[in-house]
Design an enzyme around this catalytic site. Structure first.
Site, PDB file in Angstrom:
ATOM      1  N   THR A   8      84.071 132.434  61.362  1.00 13.97           N
ATOM      2  CA  THR A   8      82.936 132.203  62.259  1.00 13.97           C
ATOM      3  C   THR A   8      81.719 131.791  61.443  1.00 13.97           C
ATOM      4  O   THR A   8      81.608 132.127  60.257  1.00 13.97           O
ATOM      5  CB  THR A   8      82.594 133.474  63.076  1.00 13.97           C
ATOM      6  OG1 THR A   8      81.569 133.161  64.002  1.00 13.97           O
ATOM      7  CG2 THR A   8      82.123 134.607  62.207  1.00 13.97           C
ATOM      8  N   ASN A  10      78.861 132.604  62.908  1.00  9.70           N
ATOM      9  CA  ASN A  10      77.905 133.460  63.616  1.00  9.70           C
ATOM     10  C   ASN A  10      77.674 134.776  62.858  1.00  9.70           C
ATOM     11  O   ASN A  10      78.520 135.670  62.857  1.00  9.70           O
ATOM     12  CB  ASN A  10      78.500 133.707  65.018  1.00  9.70           C
ATOM     13  CG  ASN A  10      77.589 134.522  65.897  1.00  9.70           C
ATOM     14  OD1 ASN A  10      76.767 135.305  65.421  1.00  9.70           O
ATOM     15  ND2 ASN A  10      77.753 134.342  67.188  1.00  9.70           N
ATOM     16  N   LYS A  13      77.877 138.015  65.034  1.00  9.53           N
ATOM     17  CA  LYS A  13      79.250 138.453  65.308  1.00  9.53           C
ATOM     18  C   LYS A  13      79.827 139.151  64.071  1.00  9.53           C
ATOM     19  O   LYS A  13      80.459 140.203  64.168  1.00  9.53           O
ATOM     20  CB  LYS A  13      80.117 137.241  65.670  1.00  9.53           C
ATOM     21  CG  LYS A  13      81.503 137.602  66.121  1.00  9.53           C
ATOM     22  CD  LYS A  13      82.364 136.364  66.328  1.00  9.53           C
ATOM     23  CE  LYS A  13      82.382 135.901  67.748  1.00  9.53           C
ATOM     24  NZ  LYS A  13      83.374 134.819  67.986  1.00  9.53           N
ATOM     25  N   ASP A  70      89.013 135.072  69.354  1.00 10.24           N
ATOM     26  CA  ASP A  70      88.742 134.164  70.459  1.00 10.24           C
ATOM     27  C   ASP A  70      88.660 135.005  71.729  1.00 10.24           C
ATOM     28  O   ASP A  70      89.464 135.913  71.927  1.00 10.24           O
ATOM     29  CB  ASP A  70      89.842 133.105  70.568  1.00 10.24           C
ATOM     30  CG  ASP A  70      89.325 131.852  71.261  1.00 10.24           C
ATOM     31  OD1 ASP A  70      88.187 131.435  70.984  1.00 10.24           O
ATOM     32  OD2 ASP A  70      90.054 131.296  72.086  1.00 10.24           O
ATOM     33  N   PHE A 153      74.763 137.670  75.620  1.00 15.80           N
ATOM     34  CA  PHE A 153      74.931 136.215  75.623  1.00 15.80           C
ATOM     35  C   PHE A 153      76.056 135.862  76.609  1.00 15.80           C
ATOM     36  O   PHE A 153      76.658 136.743  77.226  1.00 15.80           O
ATOM     37  CB  PHE A 153      75.277 135.710  74.210  1.00 15.80           C
ATOM     38  CG  PHE A 153      76.631 136.169  73.718  1.00 15.80           C
ATOM     39  CD1 PHE A 153      76.803 137.455  73.242  1.00 15.80           C
ATOM     40  CD2 PHE A 153      77.735 135.328  73.779  1.00 15.80           C
ATOM     41  CE1 PHE A 153      78.059 137.894  72.824  1.00 15.80           C
ATOM     42  CE2 PHE A 153      78.985 135.747  73.351  1.00 15.80           C
ATOM     43  CZ  PHE A 153      79.150 137.040  72.880  1.00 15.80           C
ATOM     44  N   GLY A 154      76.343 134.580  76.700  1.00 21.57           N
ATOM     45  CA  GLY A 154      77.485 134.123  77.498  1.00 21.57           C
ATOM     46  C   GLY A 154      77.430 134.613  78.940  1.00 21.57           C
ATOM     47  O   GLY A 154      76.408 134.499  79.628  1.00 21.57           O
ATOM     48  N   LYS A 176      76.866 148.173  75.171  1.00 20.35           N
ATOM     49  CA  LYS A 176      77.910 147.159  75.426  1.00 20.35           C
ATOM     50  C   LYS A 176      79.033 147.282  74.396  1.00 20.35           C
ATOM     51  O   LYS A 176      80.214 147.314  74.752  1.00 20.35           O
ATOM     52  CB  LYS A 176      77.310 145.749  75.384  1.00 20.35           C
ATOM     53  CG  LYS A 176      78.372 144.674  75.535  1.00 20.35           C
ATOM     54  CD  LYS A 176      77.849 143.266  75.337  1.00 20.35           C
ATOM     55  CE  LYS A 176      79.016 142.291  75.191  1.00 20.35           C
ATOM     56  NZ  LYS A 176      78.607 140.942  74.804  1.00 20.35           N
ATOM     57  N   HIS A 181      85.399 144.425  75.115  1.00 19.35           N
ATOM     58  CA  HIS A 181      86.666 143.773  74.774  1.00 19.35           C
ATOM     59  C   HIS A 181      86.762 143.528  73.259  1.00 19.35           C
ATOM     60  O   HIS A 181      87.762 143.816  72.638  1.00 19.35           O
ATOM     61  CB  HIS A 181      86.738 142.448  75.543  1.00 19.35           C
ATOM     62  CG  HIS A 181      85.443 141.687  75.553  1.00 19.35           C
ATOM     63  ND1 HIS A 181      84.307 142.202  76.154  1.00 19.35           N
ATOM     64  CD2 HIS A 181      85.062 140.515  75.000  1.00 19.35           C
ATOM     65  CE1 HIS A 181      83.314 141.357  75.996  1.00 19.35           C
ATOM     66  NE2 HIS A 181      83.729 140.336  75.285  1.00 19.35           N
ATOM     67  N   ARG A 182      85.658 142.990  72.672  1.00 16.34           N
ATOM     68  CA  ARG A 182      85.697 142.657  71.241  1.00 16.34           C
ATOM     69  C   ARG A 182      85.838 143.922  70.401  1.00 16.34           C
ATOM     70  O   ARG A 182      86.596 143.981  69.449  1.00 16.34           O
ATOM     71  CB  ARG A 182      84.427 141.896  70.844  1.00 16.34           C
ATOM     72  CG  ARG A 182      84.597 141.108  69.559  1.00 16.34           C
ATOM     73  CD  ARG A 182      83.482 140.101  69.298  1.00 16.34           C
ATOM     74  NE  ARG A 182      82.438 140.080  70.267  1.00 16.34           N
ATOM     75  CZ  ARG A 182      82.381 139.219  71.286  1.00 16.34           C
ATOM     76  NH1 ARG A 182      83.288 138.297  71.430  1.00 16.34           N
ATOM     77  NH2 ARG A 182      81.393 139.282  72.151  1.00 16.34           N
TER      78      ARG A 182
HETATM   79  P1  IMP Z   1      84.174 133.079  71.506  1.00 15.47           P
HETATM   80  O1  IMP Z   1      85.650 132.929  71.428  1.00 15.47           O
HETATM   81  O2  IMP Z   1      83.679 134.388  70.964  1.00 15.47           O
HETATM   82  O3  IMP Z   1      83.451 131.889  70.949  1.00 15.47           O
HETATM   83  O4  IMP Z   1      83.822 133.116  73.057  1.00 15.47           O
HETATM   84  C1  IMP Z   1      84.053 132.008  73.927  1.00 15.47           C
HETATM   85  C2  IMP Z   1      83.071 132.064  75.080  1.00 15.47           C
HETATM   86  O5  IMP Z   1      83.308 133.245  75.853  1.00 15.47           O
HETATM   87  C3  IMP Z   1      81.599 132.145  74.653  1.00 15.47           C
HETATM   88  O6  IMP Z   1      81.045 130.860  74.533  1.00 15.47           O
HETATM   89  C4  IMP Z   1      80.970 132.912  75.794  1.00 15.47           C
HETATM   90  O7  IMP Z   1      80.641 132.043  76.850  1.00 15.47           O
HETATM   91  C5  IMP Z   1      82.082 133.815  76.272  1.00 15.47           C
HETATM   92  N1  IMP Z   1      81.972 135.160  75.650  1.00 15.47           N
HETATM   93  C6  IMP Z   1      82.640 135.628  74.555  1.00 15.47           C
HETATM   94  N2  IMP Z   1      82.324 136.917  74.312  1.00 15.47           N
HETATM   95  C7  IMP Z   1      81.445 137.263  75.273  1.00 15.47           C
HETATM   96  C8  IMP Z   1      80.753 138.470  75.563  1.00 15.47           C
HETATM   97  O8  IMP Z   1      80.877 139.494  74.868  1.00 15.47           O
HETATM   98  N3  IMP Z   1      79.934 138.439  76.626  1.00 15.47           N
HETATM   99  C9  IMP Z   1      79.765 137.336  77.417  1.00 15.47           C
HETATM  100  N4  IMP Z   1      80.377 136.187  77.195  1.00 15.47           N
HETATM  101  C10 IMP Z   1      81.225 136.138  76.129  1.00 15.47           C
END
Ligand code: IMP
Length: 199
Positions: A8, A10, A13, A70, A153-154, A176, A181-182
Protein backbone atom coordinates in the site's frame (compact mmCIF):
# COMPACT_ATOMS: atom_id res chain seq x y z
CA UNK A 1 12.03 -7.99 14.47
CA UNK A 2 9.89 -9.48 11.70
CA UNK A 3 9.85 -7.29 8.58
CA UNK A 4 6.72 -7.16 6.42
CA UNK A 5 6.18 -5.18 3.23
CA UNK A 6 2.59 -3.96 3.04
CA UNK A 7 1.42 -3.47 -0.55
CA UNK A 8 0.00 0.00 0.00
CA UNK A 9 0.97 3.64 -0.42
CA UNK A 10 -1.36 4.58 2.42
CA UNK A 11 0.59 5.45 5.58
CA UNK A 12 -2.62 5.61 7.66
CA UNK A 13 -3.57 2.06 6.71
CA UNK A 14 -0.01 0.91 7.49
CA UNK A 15 -0.15 2.54 10.94
CA UNK A 16 -3.49 0.88 11.73
CA UNK A 17 -2.26 -2.57 10.62
CA UNK A 18 1.04 -2.07 12.43
CA UNK A 19 -0.81 -1.40 15.73
CA UNK A 20 -2.71 -4.68 15.33
CA UNK A 21 0.37 -6.74 14.42
CA UNK A 22 2.28 -5.49 17.45
CA UNK A 23 5.73 -4.21 18.33
CA UNK A 24 7.69 -7.23 17.12
CA UNK A 25 6.64 -6.61 13.50
CA UNK A 26 8.03 -3.77 11.39
CA UNK A 27 5.88 -2.69 8.46
CA UNK A 28 7.30 -1.11 5.31
CA UNK A 29 4.99 0.62 2.82
CA UNK A 30 5.63 0.69 -0.94
CA UNK A 31 7.26 4.15 -0.95
CA UNK A 32 9.54 2.96 1.88
CA UNK A 33 10.92 0.13 -0.27
CA UNK A 34 11.17 2.39 -3.35
CA UNK A 35 8.32 0.68 -5.21
CA UNK A 36 6.84 3.04 -7.77
CA UNK A 37 3.98 2.57 -10.18
CA UNK A 38 0.34 1.60 -10.13
CA UNK A 39 -0.78 -1.99 -9.62
CA UNK A 40 -3.91 -2.66 -11.66
CA UNK A 41 -6.55 -4.53 -9.67
CA UNK A 42 -8.03 -6.69 -12.43
CA UNK A 43 -9.25 -9.59 -10.29
CA UNK A 44 -12.87 -10.68 -9.98
CA UNK A 45 -12.66 -11.40 -6.26
CA UNK A 46 -11.13 -9.64 -3.27
CA UNK A 47 -8.67 -12.53 -2.84
CA UNK A 48 -7.57 -12.31 -6.47
CA UNK A 49 -6.96 -8.57 -6.15
CA UNK A 50 -5.08 -8.93 -2.88
CA UNK A 51 -2.89 -11.60 -4.52
CA UNK A 52 -2.29 -9.52 -7.66
CA UNK A 53 -0.97 -6.71 -5.44
CA UNK A 54 1.11 -9.02 -3.26
CA UNK A 55 2.66 -10.79 -6.28
CA UNK A 56 3.51 -7.49 -8.00
CA UNK A 57 5.45 -6.47 -4.92
CA UNK A 58 6.97 -9.88 -4.12
CA UNK A 59 9.10 -9.87 -7.27
CA UNK A 60 10.54 -6.48 -6.21
CA UNK A 61 11.22 -7.51 -2.59
CA UNK A 62 12.68 -11.04 -2.64
CA UNK A 63 13.08 -12.73 0.73
CA UNK A 64 10.58 -10.45 2.48
CA UNK A 65 7.11 -11.30 3.83
CA UNK A 66 4.60 -9.51 1.59
CA UNK A 67 1.15 -8.57 2.83
CA UNK A 68 -1.70 -7.04 0.90
CA UNK A 69 -5.36 -6.34 1.63
CA UNK A 70 -8.48 -5.73 -0.38
CA UNK A 71 -11.86 -4.67 0.94
CA UNK A 72 -15.35 -4.56 -0.49
CA UNK A 73 -18.85 -3.63 0.60
CA UNK A 74 -21.44 -6.27 -0.31
CA UNK A 75 -25.03 -5.01 -0.30
CA UNK A 76 -27.75 -7.69 -0.15
CA UNK A 77 -30.31 -5.75 -2.21
CA UNK A 78 -27.70 -5.22 -4.96
CA UNK A 79 -26.72 -8.91 -5.17
CA UNK A 80 -23.47 -8.21 -3.26
CA UNK A 81 -22.47 -5.18 -5.37
CA UNK A 82 -20.36 -3.08 -5.29
CA UNK A 83 -18.09 -5.80 -3.80
CA UNK A 84 -14.80 -5.94 -5.60
CA UNK A 85 -15.71 -2.71 -7.43
CA UNK A 86 -16.28 -0.70 -4.24
CA UNK A 87 -13.56 1.88 -4.94
CA UNK A 88 -14.84 2.73 -8.45
CA UNK A 89 -18.58 2.08 -7.99
CA UNK A 90 -19.64 5.46 -9.42
CA UNK A 91 -17.05 5.46 -12.23
CA UNK A 92 -13.31 5.47 -12.90
CA UNK A 93 -12.30 8.70 -11.09
CA UNK A 94 -15.16 8.92 -8.61
CA UNK A 95 -14.98 10.28 -5.07
CA UNK A 96 -16.20 8.62 -1.87
CA UNK A 97 -19.13 11.06 -1.98
CA UNK A 98 -20.05 9.98 -5.53
CA UNK A 99 -20.06 6.33 -4.40
CA UNK A 100 -22.23 7.03 -1.36
CA UNK A 101 -24.69 9.09 -3.40
CA UNK A 102 -24.98 6.33 -6.00
CA UNK A 103 -25.54 3.69 -3.30
CA UNK A 104 -28.22 5.74 -1.52
CA UNK A 105 -29.97 6.42 -4.83
CA UNK A 106 -30.05 2.71 -5.69
CA UNK A 107 -31.50 1.94 -2.26
CA UNK A 108 -34.02 4.81 -2.23
CA UNK A 109 -37.35 3.56 -0.86
CA UNK A 110 -35.93 0.11 -0.01
CA UNK A 111 -37.20 -1.16 3.35
CA UNK A 112 -34.84 -1.37 6.32
CA UNK A 113 -34.91 -5.17 6.46
CA UNK A 114 -33.66 -5.32 2.86
CA UNK A 115 -30.75 -2.93 3.42
CA UNK A 116 -28.38 -5.54 4.85
CA UNK A 117 -24.70 -5.29 3.91
CA UNK A 118 -21.34 -6.82 4.76
CA UNK A 119 -17.91 -5.23 4.78
CA UNK A 120 -15.35 -7.88 3.88
CA UNK A 121 -11.55 -7.66 3.98
CA UNK A 122 -9.19 -10.24 2.53
CA UNK A 123 -5.52 -10.20 3.48
CA UNK A 124 -3.06 -12.11 1.30
CA UNK A 125 0.40 -12.96 2.60
CA UNK A 126 3.24 -14.35 0.51
CA UNK A 127 5.87 -15.86 2.80
CA UNK A 128 9.58 -15.96 1.82
CA UNK A 129 9.23 -19.72 1.11
CA UNK A 130 6.61 -18.67 -1.55
CA UNK A 131 3.78 -20.12 0.51
CA UNK A 132 0.59 -18.07 0.08
CA UNK A 133 -2.04 -17.65 2.80
CA UNK A 134 -5.38 -15.84 2.65
CA UNK A 135 -7.03 -14.43 5.80
CA UNK A 136 -10.49 -12.88 6.02
CA UNK A 137 -12.55 -10.60 8.26
CA UNK A 138 -16.09 -9.30 7.92
CA UNK A 139 -18.70 -7.26 9.70
CA UNK A 140 -22.42 -7.34 8.99
CA UNK A 141 -24.62 -4.29 9.17
CA UNK A 142 -27.00 -2.23 7.08
CA UNK A 143 -27.04 0.77 4.78
CA UNK A 144 -28.48 3.92 6.36
CA UNK A 145 -31.03 6.08 4.56
CA UNK A 146 -28.71 9.08 4.58
CA UNK A 147 -25.07 9.91 5.22
CA UNK A 148 -24.11 10.66 8.83
CA UNK A 149 -20.81 11.34 10.56
CA UNK A 150 -17.49 12.93 9.72
CA UNK A 151 -14.91 10.29 10.68
CA UNK A 152 -13.35 7.56 8.56
CA UNK A 153 -13.52 7.29 4.79
CA UNK A 154 -15.23 5.46 1.94
CA UNK A 155 -18.67 4.10 2.80
CA UNK A 156 -18.33 4.84 6.53
CA UNK A 157 -21.06 7.55 6.49
CA UNK A 158 -23.70 5.07 5.24
CA UNK A 159 -22.70 1.83 7.00
CA UNK A 160 -24.33 1.00 10.35
CA UNK A 161 -22.67 -2.05 11.98
CA UNK A 162 -25.08 -4.62 13.43
CA UNK A 163 -26.20 -3.93 17.00
CA UNK A 164 -25.14 -0.27 16.69
CA UNK A 165 -27.24 2.83 16.25
CA UNK A 166 -24.67 4.92 14.42
CA UNK A 167 -22.62 4.76 11.26
CA UNK A 168 -18.90 3.96 11.14
CA UNK A 169 -18.38 7.67 10.35
CA UNK A 170 -19.97 8.58 13.69
CA UNK A 171 -17.40 6.45 15.54
CA UNK A 172 -13.88 7.54 16.33
CA UNK A 173 -11.10 5.39 14.90
CA UNK A 174 -10.62 3.32 18.08
CA UNK A 175 -14.30 2.45 18.23
CA UNK A 176 -14.46 1.54 14.53
CA UNK A 177 -11.18 -0.38 14.56
CA UNK A 178 -12.24 -2.47 17.56
CA UNK A 179 -15.00 -4.10 15.47
CA UNK A 180 -14.00 -3.55 11.85
CA UNK A 181 -13.66 -6.05 9.01
CA UNK A 182 -10.02 -4.98 8.51
CA UNK A 183 -9.17 -5.47 12.19
CA UNK A 184 -10.65 -9.00 12.14
CA UNK A 185 -8.78 -9.94 8.94
CA UNK A 186 -5.48 -8.57 10.26
CA UNK A 187 -5.98 -10.36 13.60
CA UNK A 188 -6.51 -13.63 11.71
CA UNK A 189 -3.37 -12.83 9.76
CA UNK A 190 -1.50 -12.16 13.01
CA UNK A 191 -2.48 -15.64 14.24
CA UNK A 192 -1.19 -17.13 10.97
CA UNK A 193 2.10 -15.28 11.29
CA UNK A 194 2.43 -16.36 14.93
CA UNK A 195 2.05 -19.98 13.90
CA UNK A 196 5.10 -19.58 11.64
CA UNK A 197 7.29 -17.17 13.60
CA UNK A 198 7.85 -16.59 17.30
CA UNK A 199 6.48 -13.04 17.37
P1 IMP B 1 -9.31 -0.99 -0.31
O1 IMP B 1 -9.25 -2.38 -0.84
O2 IMP B 1 -8.89 -0.88 1.13
O3 IMP B 1 -8.63 -0.01 -1.21
O4 IMP B 1 -10.85 -0.59 -0.32
C1 IMP B 1 -11.61 -0.48 -1.52
C2 IMP B 1 -12.75 0.50 -1.31
O5 IMP B 1 -13.64 0.00 -0.30
C3 IMP B 1 -12.30 1.88 -0.80
O6 IMP B 1 -12.04 2.75 -1.87
C4 IMP B 1 -13.49 2.34 0.00
O7 IMP B 1 -14.45 2.93 -0.84
C5 IMP B 1 -14.08 1.05 0.53
N1 IMP B 1 -13.59 0.78 1.91
C6 IMP B 1 -12.56 -0.04 2.28
N2 IMP B 1 -12.44 -0.09 3.62
C7 IMP B 1 -13.41 0.72 4.10
C8 IMP B 1 -13.80 1.08 5.42
O8 IMP B 1 -13.21 0.66 6.43
N3 IMP B 1 -14.84 1.93 5.51
C9 IMP B 1 -15.52 2.42 4.43
N4 IMP B 1 -15.20 2.12 3.18
C10 IMP B 1 -14.15 1.26 3.00
Amino acid sequence: MLEIVLATNNAGKAAEISRILGKKVKIFTLPEIGFVGEIEETGETLAENALIKARAVACKAPGKIIMSDDTGLEVDYLAKAPGVYSARFAGPDCSYLDNNKKLLKLLKGVAKKERGAVFRTVVAVIYPDKNVEIYEGKISGSIAEKMSGVYGFGYDPVFIPENKRKTFAQMNSDEKNSISHRMKAVKNCRMGIKRKYAV
